[in-house]
Design an enzyme around this catalytic site. Sequence first.
Site, short mmCIF file in Angstrom:
data_model
loop_
_atom_site.label_atom_id
_atom_site.label_comp_id
_atom_site.label_asym_id
_atom_site.label_seq_id
_atom_site.Cartn_x
_atom_site.Cartn_y
_atom_site.Cartn_z
N HIS A 62 -5.50 -6.54 0.55
CA HIS A 62 -4.06 -6.34 0.63
C HIS A 62 -3.69 -5.43 -0.53
CE1 HIS A 62 -3.09 -9.76 3.44
NE2 HIS A 62 -4.30 -10.14 3.02
N HIS A 105 -11.32 -8.38 3.56
CA HIS A 105 -10.21 -7.44 3.70
C HIS A 105 -9.40 -7.40 2.42
CE1 HIS A 105 -8.38 -11.34 4.74
NE2 HIS A 105 -7.25 -10.82 4.29
N HIS A 120 -9.50 -10.63 -0.07
CA HIS A 120 -9.75 -11.98 0.44
C HIS A 120 -11.00 -11.97 1.32
CE1 HIS A 120 -5.07 -12.56 0.32
NE2 HIS A 120 -5.61 -12.57 -0.88
N TYR A 167 1.52 -14.93 -2.52
CA TYR A 167 0.61 -15.19 -1.41
C TYR A 167 -0.65 -14.32 -1.53
CZ TYR A 167 -1.37 -14.61 3.25
OH TYR A 167 -2.24 -14.51 4.30
#
Length: 252
Positions: free
Chosen positions: A122, A120, A107, A22
């Site tokens: 991850h 942002h 992203h 993801y």
Amino acid sequence: MASFNFQIRSGGKGKALEHSRYVARRGYHRAKNDLVLSGCGNLPAWAEGDPERFWRAADAYERVNGTTFRELIIALPNILAGAPLRPLVADIIRQLVVGRPYQYAVHSPPSSLQGEQNLHMHLLYSDRMPDGFERSPEQTFARFNPIYPWQGGCRKMSSGRTPMQVRDDLIALRKLVADIQNTHLARHGHAVRVDHRSLRDQGISRAPERHLGPGRIRQMSPQEKQDYVQRRQHWRAAAAGASDHGSGAARL
């Protein structure tokens, strides 16, 4: 003042590989079409530079109630998009991961409310700290042996902390992320800053902004969206004014 958002999450056994896909926008997640940067590092030799191999092994061999990954989700200033973004991300990773296996992705989806970019990152990492001993995938996630470390798995860096230590570490981590961003904002000539502190600690009396979510926003009329955006701009302007006032008072 720019908006500061920092979240920390963790995933249990069986969750790591799919979440890795993801984050990296692999498979059907590619349709989101919002991936800006991605990469990984500090993986053991057996992973051969492939984070999916690492997370697949974590899902298979980590203990049943163990944590396979931790994730930091960090809002990044939109004004640092483009060339300044990569060194900012590299600096965050260097100071937060500290040698542990990691995977990251940045992203930039459009926000549901205003359509502006929601930049942002991850940052997924394993608590299993490499120590120079070669291990198989299965042994990497075995119980650590403090007497003969080469016979056990990699030590988990987060084990043994008290709730008070966890709280203090989280506060320090939030401050570190804000300091890194502010350093890069200053480096590129931007006056705007982020603040990791709560609104109360900043001397601001209003309630925090609520995250509406795409579903709630889809139910709002155009007028409701416009009214909410105007209120949010007023809140942020008031917050910036309060922060400037507090900073000025501190210098007197």
